[in-house]
Design an enzyme around this catalytic site. Structure first.
Site, PDB file in Angstrom:
ATOM      1  N   ARG A  20      82.025  75.342   3.243  1.00 60.77           N
ATOM      2  CA  ARG A  20      80.612  74.976   3.222  1.00 60.77           C
ATOM      3  C   ARG A  20      80.331  74.017   4.368  1.00 60.77           C
ATOM      4  O   ARG A  20      81.243  73.559   5.047  1.00 60.77           O
ATOM      5  CB  ARG A  20      80.196  74.402   1.867  1.00 60.77           C
ATOM      6  CG  ARG A  20      81.169  73.405   1.245  1.00 60.77           C
ATOM      7  CD  ARG A  20      80.470  72.299   0.572  1.00 60.77           C
ATOM      8  NE  ARG A  20      79.577  71.605   1.474  1.00 60.77           N
ATOM      9  CZ  ARG A  20      79.959  70.692   2.357  1.00 60.77           C
ATOM     10  NH1 ARG A  20      81.226  70.346   2.481  1.00 60.77           N
ATOM     11  NH2 ARG A  20      79.066  70.108   3.137  1.00 60.77           N
ATOM     12  N   CYS A 129      74.670  64.034   1.778  1.00 61.06           N
ATOM     13  CA  CYS A 129      75.495  65.233   1.666  1.00 61.06           C
ATOM     14  C   CYS A 129      76.822  65.048   2.409  1.00 61.06           C
ATOM     15  O   CYS A 129      77.385  63.939   2.394  1.00 61.06           O
ATOM     16  CB  CYS A 129      74.726  66.448   2.174  1.00 61.06           C
ATOM     17  SG  CYS A 129      75.495  68.014   1.721  1.00 61.06           S
ATOM     18  N   ASP A 198      71.261  71.793   8.899  1.00 56.40           N
ATOM     19  CA  ASP A 198      71.602  73.189   8.672  1.00 56.40           C
ATOM     20  C   ASP A 198      70.934  74.024   9.743  1.00 56.40           C
ATOM     21  O   ASP A 198      71.544  74.915  10.319  1.00 56.40           O
ATOM     22  CB  ASP A 198      71.133  73.622   7.285  1.00 56.40           C
ATOM     23  CG  ASP A 198      72.337  73.946   6.459  1.00 56.40           C
ATOM     24  OD1 ASP A 198      73.004  73.003   6.026  1.00 56.40           O
ATOM     25  OD2 ASP A 198      72.642  75.154   6.326  1.00 56.40           O
TER      26      ASP A 198
HETATM   27  C1  RUB Z   1      75.669  70.972   3.768  1.00 53.44           C
HETATM   28  C2  RUB Z   1      74.601  70.263   4.554  1.00 53.44           C
HETATM   29  C3  RUB Z   1      75.044  69.575   5.809  1.00 53.44           C
HETATM   30  C4  RUB Z   1      74.788  70.510   6.988  1.00 53.44           C
HETATM   31  C5  RUB Z   1      75.449  70.019   8.256  1.00 53.44           C
HETATM   32  O1  RUB Z   1      75.147  71.812   2.770  1.00 53.44           O
HETATM   33  O2  RUB Z   1      73.438  70.308   4.254  1.00 53.44           O
HETATM   34  O3  RUB Z   1      74.298  68.415   6.029  1.00 53.44           O
HETATM   35  O4  RUB Z   1      75.305  71.802   6.682  1.00 53.44           O
HETATM   36  O5  RUB Z   1      76.839  70.002   8.096  1.00 53.44           O
HETATM   37  P1  RUB Z   1      76.142  72.748   1.939  1.00 53.44           P
HETATM   38  P2  RUB Z   1      77.834  70.038   9.366  1.00 53.44           P
HETATM   39  O6  RUB Z   1      77.191  71.873   1.335  1.00 53.44           O
HETATM   40  O7  RUB Z   1      75.251  73.393   0.921  1.00 53.44           O
HETATM   41  O8  RUB Z   1      76.723  73.763   2.889  1.00 53.44           O
HETATM   42  O9  RUB Z   1      77.471  68.879  10.230  1.00 53.44           O
HETATM   43  O10 RUB Z   1      79.202  69.933   8.739  1.00 53.44           O
HETATM   44  O11 RUB Z   1      77.629  71.345  10.052  1.00 53.44           O
END
Ligand code: RUB
Length: 314
Positions: A20, A129, A198
């Site tokens: 994820r 998150c 995202d």
């Molecule tokens: C994860 C989330 C993160 C972004 C960026 O959501 O919202 O803030 O994906 O992450 P989920 P990164 O757990 O539902 O995937 O910087 O690791 O790409």
């Protein structure tokens, strides 16, 4: 054994949230596409193109609203239409997959270095998150010897905040876990907010874990800078031509155990939300720090001539 086994395995790991985070799923999707090409046996160029399209579909279906996954897989498959032999087509997917994984990992390092300069000794930070890009910035500042304290939200319903506090504590950072509803109260003690992305739209809006827009509102109210840490492949070029970003809704069992509530209670579980550009102070990318208003120009520069293909055949 089916030719689609690897992509199916990766797709189910993404679906089940074992893999994820926007960056990780993009890299996993790209690696699976690369492995698909590497292990592809026999067939003709036409057959490979058809099977690759099926593999691409399996991967993209695993988290259908994830723009990063689309961009990661697209980066691997984009040259297949120009290949004149099966070998050439396979080689292009393998090379592009390696390149994507390498450049996207390097991007996270650049973001960490650039973003850490925005953190001062003694700062209190807030994150939401579990974002590799945002945590990279925070860990880099700590590694530079800055004395920082971090508040991390729990991030219901999946509680990715638990991953965040573990990761930061293992790095030796002073970290405090808070429930999501404590954000406004903690904002009074916060100097800067760092979140991941995202997706970023052409008009500079941020799509990120549900609750991100509440952090942004509370930060705006308290006059605390709200920083987004993101690789530019999370920018969504299709939004330039009118597409909107679909917000993923997940199973209600993630919010409350099935059968634990009266049957007539409905559960709504959107997992991302939209933060308007006006609440974003800076977008920290591998290309440097951008304002939300400059996202469109970066997209145009990166797409070059392909922009017309996208406009005419979205
Ligand atoms: C994860 C989330 C993160 C972004 C960026 O959501 O919202 O803030 O994906 O992450 P989920 P990164 O757990 O539902 O995937 O910087 O690791 O790409």
């Amino acid at each position: 054994m089916s030719v689609f086994d690897t992509v199916r395995d990766t797709a189910s790991e993404i679906k089940d949230m074992k893999i994820r985070g926007a960056g990780r799923i993009a890299r996993a999707g790209a690696s699976a596409a690369g492995e698909f090409a590497e292990t592809y046996k026999g067939g003709s160029l036409e057959e490979f193109r058809k099977d690759l399209e099926t593999a691409r579909g399996i991967l993209l279906e695993s988290r259908p609203t994830a723009v990063s996954l689309w961009n990661g897989v697209q980066a691997c498959t984009k040259d297949v239409c120009n290949a004149s032999s099966l070998e050439e087509a396979k080689e292009s997917v393998i090379c592009n997959a390696r390149l994507f994984v390498e450049t996207s990992s390097k991007a996270v390092e650049f973001i960490a270095r650039i973003g850490a300069r925005r953190i001062s000794d003694g700062d209190v930070l807030l994150t939401h998150c579990n974002s590799t890009a945002a945590l990279g910035v925070i860990k880099k500042a700590h590694a530079q010897g800055k004395d920082i304290k971090v508040y991390a939200t729990e991030s219901r319903p999946w509680r990715q905040g638990l991953l965040t506090v573990r990761e930061l504590s293992e790095a030796g950072i002073d970290v405090t876990l808070i429930v999501d509803s404590a954000v406004r109260s903690v904002m009074r003690k916060t100097d800067r907010v760092f979140v991941g992305a995202d997706t970023v739209t052409s008009n500079g809006e941020l799509i990120n874990k549900i609750g991100t827009s509440q952090l942004a509102l509370a930060a705006d109210e308290a006059g605390v800078p709200f920083n987004v840490c993101t690789e530019t492949y999370k920018f969504s070029p299709l939004t330039m031509f009118g597409d909107t970003v679909a917000i993923e809704e997940r199973d209600c069992g993630e919010v409350a155990e099935k059968g634990s509530l009266p049957e007539n209670v409905r559960i709504y579980n959107p997992v991302f939300d939209v933060t308007p550009a006006k609440y974003i102070n800076s977008i920290i990318t591998e290309l440097g720090i951008l304002s939300p208003g400059s996202v469109y120009d970066v997209m145009v520069r990166q797409l070059g001539e392909d922009i017309f293909k996208m406009r005419d055949n979205p």
